[in-house]
Design a protein around this motif. Sequence first.
Motif, mmCIF file in Angstrom:
data_model
loop_
_atom_site.group_PDB
_atom_site.id
_atom_site.type_symbol
_atom_site.label_atom_id
_atom_site.label_comp_id
_atom_site.label_asym_id
_atom_site.label_seq_id
_atom_site.Cartn_x
_atom_site.Cartn_y
_atom_site.Cartn_z
ATOM 1 N N LEU A 69 31.531 -17.878 13.272
ATOM 2 C CA LEU A 69 30.656 -16.722 13.408
ATOM 3 C C LEU A 69 29.221 -17.073 13.031
ATOM 4 C CD1 LEU A 69 30.204 -13.673 13.875
ATOM 5 C CD2 LEU A 69 30.808 -13.327 11.460
ATOM 6 N N GLY A 70 28.310 -16.826 13.958
ATOM 7 C CA GLY A 70 26.902 -17.064 13.685
ATOM 8 C C GLY A 70 26.102 -15.786 13.816
ATOM 9 N N VAL A 71 25.034 -15.688 13.027
ATOM 10 C CA VAL A 71 24.138 -14.535 13.079
ATOM 11 C C VAL A 71 22.742 -15.024 13.427
ATOM 12 C CG1 VAL A 71 23.131 -12.614 11.804
ATOM 13 C CG2 VAL A 71 25.496 -13.308 11.332
ATOM 14 N N VAL A 72 22.113 -14.359 14.399
ATOM 15 C CA VAL A 72 20.726 -14.676 14.749
ATOM 16 C C VAL A 72 19.833 -13.708 13.970
ATOM 17 C CG1 VAL A 72 19.008 -14.800 16.585
ATOM 18 C CG2 VAL A 72 21.378 -15.489 17.041
ATOM 19 N N PRO A 73 19.165 -14.189 12.911
ATOM 20 C CA PRO A 73 18.353 -13.300 12.067
ATOM 21 C C PRO A 73 17.084 -12.834 12.788
ATOM 22 C CG PRO A 73 18.845 -15.411 10.974
ATOM 23 C CD PRO A 73 19.153 -15.570 12.416
ATOM 24 N N PHE A 74 16.521 -11.751 12.267
ATOM 25 C CA PHE A 74 15.251 -11.264 12.806
ATOM 26 C C PHE A 74 14.169 -12.345 12.740
ATOM 27 C CE2 PHE A 74 16.515 -6.736 11.403
ATOM 28 C CZ PHE A 74 17.026 -6.450 12.659
ATOM 29 N N SER A 75 14.241 -13.177 11.707
ATOM 30 C CA SER A 75 13.190 -14.175 11.477
ATOM 31 C C SER A 75 13.352 -15.437 12.312
ATOM 32 C CB SER A 75 13.179 -14.564 9.992
ATOM 33 O OG SER A 75 14.447 -15.100 9.615
ATOM 34 N N ALA A 76 14.443 -15.541 13.076
ATOM 35 C CA ALA A 76 14.706 -16.781 13.820
ATOM 36 C C ALA A 76 13.745 -16.957 14.980
ATOM 37 C CB ALA A 76 16.145 -16.772 14.333
ATOM 38 N N SER A 77 13.379 -18.192 15.240
ATOM 39 C CA SER A 77 12.615 -18.512 16.444
ATOM 40 C C SER A 77 13.589 -18.567 17.616
ATOM 41 C CB SER A 77 11.918 -19.865 16.288
ATOM 42 O OG SER A 77 10.966 -19.814 15.248
ATOM 43 N N LEU A 78 13.208 -17.946 18.725
ATOM 44 C CA LEU A 78 14.102 -17.849 19.872
ATOM 45 C C LEU A 78 13.555 -18.641 21.054
ATOM 46 C CD1 LEU A 78 14.752 -14.005 19.710
ATOM 47 C CD2 LEU A 78 16.285 -15.815 18.919
ATOM 48 N N VAL B 288 23.247 -20.378 28.120
ATOM 49 C CA VAL B 288 22.570 -19.318 27.350
ATOM 50 C C VAL B 288 23.173 -19.227 25.957
ATOM 51 C CG1 VAL B 288 22.229 -16.826 27.164
ATOM 52 C CG2 VAL B 288 21.882 -17.959 29.361
ATOM 53 N N TRP B 289 24.507 -19.238 25.881
ATOM 54 C CA TRP B 289 25.174 -19.133 24.570
ATOM 55 C C TRP B 289 24.748 -20.298 23.661
ATOM 56 C CZ3 TRP B 289 28.208 -21.658 21.126
ATOM 57 C CH2 TRP B 289 28.818 -20.881 20.132
ATOM 58 N N LYS B 290 24.754 -21.489 24.200
ATOM 59 C CA LYS B 290 24.400 -22.656 23.388
ATOM 60 C C LYS B 290 22.939 -22.598 22.936
ATOM 61 C CE LYS B 290 27.835 -25.774 25.407
ATOM 62 N NZ LYS B 290 28.068 -26.975 26.270
ATOM 63 N N THR B 291 22.079 -22.055 23.780
ATOM 64 C CA THR B 291 20.674 -21.921 23.406
ATOM 65 C C THR B 291 20.515 -20.904 22.284
ATOM 66 O OG1 THR B 291 20.000 -22.470 25.666
ATOM 67 C CG2 THR B 291 18.352 -21.430 24.260
ATOM 68 N N LEU B 292 21.224 -19.777 22.371
ATOM 69 C CA LEU B 292 21.171 -18.775 21.307
ATOM 70 C C LEU B 292 21.749 -19.324 19.999
ATOM 71 C CD1 LEU B 292 22.255 -15.627 23.344
ATOM 72 C CD2 LEU B 292 20.005 -16.015 22.320
ATOM 73 N N ARG B 293 22.758 -20.171 20.123
ATOM 74 C CA ARG B 293 23.367 -20.763 18.919
ATOM 75 C C ARG B 293 22.351 -21.555 18.108
ATOM 76 N NH1 ARG B 293 27.717 -25.276 20.056
ATOM 77 N NH2 ARG B 293 25.781 -26.243 20.771
ATOM 78 N N GLU B 294 21.378 -22.150 18.778
ATOM 79 C CA GLU B 294 20.362 -22.942 18.067
ATOM 80 C C GLU B 294 19.525 -22.073 17.130
ATOM 81 O OE1 GLU B 294 18.030 -25.224 20.793
ATOM 82 O OE2 GLU B 294 19.772 -25.890 21.945
ATOM 83 N N SER B 295 19.489 -20.763 17.380
ATOM 84 C CA SER B 295 18.716 -19.850 16.526
ATOM 85 C C SER B 295 19.574 -19.169 15.469
ATOM 86 C CB SER B 295 18.050 -18.774 17.402
ATOM 87 O OG SER B 295 17.190 -19.353 18.350
ATOM 88 N N ALA B 296 20.867 -19.447 15.463
ATOM 89 C CA ALA B 296 21.788 -18.749 14.555
ATOM 90 C C ALA B 296 21.987 -19.496 13.248
ATOM 91 C CB ALA B 296 23.137 -18.558 15.246
#
Length: 283
Positions: free
Chosen positions: A207-216, A255-263
């Motif tokens: 389980l990963g969370v993409v925080p508000f502060s993450a660079s996207l 797309v999923w793998k790209t979002l994972r980089e910000s999690a």
Amino acid sequence: MSTDFQRARVALGDRLRELRLSSPDGRLTGTQLAERLGWTQSKVSKLENGRQTATAEDLRAWAEGTGRPEAIGELTARLKGLESDYRSWRRQLAAGHRPVQDTLNAEHARTRVFHAWQGSMVPGLLQTADYARHVFIRYAELHRSKRDTEDAVRSRLKRQEGLYDSGKKFNILIGETALRSLICPPSVLAAQLDRLTGVVGLDTVHLGVVPFSASLKIPPANGFLIYDERLVIVEDWHAELWIKDQDSVTTYMRVWKTLRESAVFGADAQRVISRARQTLGES
């Protein structure tokens, strides 16, 4: 709208045009057919050009109106194939949410590796009963569909049995917005966040969370589910898209793998969840 769905809709439109032009009564214009059926000419045009999805009733009327009733079976089969990729909520929810959940349960049962992204809501696979109950009520109100909330909740919770199957892997990303959106009372959300904290430690769940502060690297658009990299399910307000062509599935996986980089994961994910939980006080 998925490319494979649109191609199928255009192909159906081409077939409808063939029937109109080869009518036993003589070649019909779009205007003549519209008059026969009591439709607007624009509806005939939209159906033939793949800009509107026909209903079963539309297809029956078209076949009979062009003097080709024997084509009803063929046209209906084409529509069923088309709807396997494009599933309008109006049609899916005619019998309530429970049948939709049962269908998803079947997909989960045959899936070994699951990926999900949900930016603004806790994924169904991790929802508590109370949280799920509020979600179903909200959607039933939106779509004015049959209320079968308790049956739908039970079906959704049954799916969660897979979380304890050592032969499965669940790779789930959620946005911090999902941790703070009050689509339910604060006390219900608090219990839901407690549930997420416990899920972080499950062997089968990453389980990963993409925080508000993450660079996207890309904008986190609507949610989607990936089943064994063979099927992607995307929810929109009007319909659910079942996407099976490999190029599109590969795109969603990217797309999923790209979002994972910000999690963030593990203890870092728990800290983000804990901060959201603290804003709810002692609920």
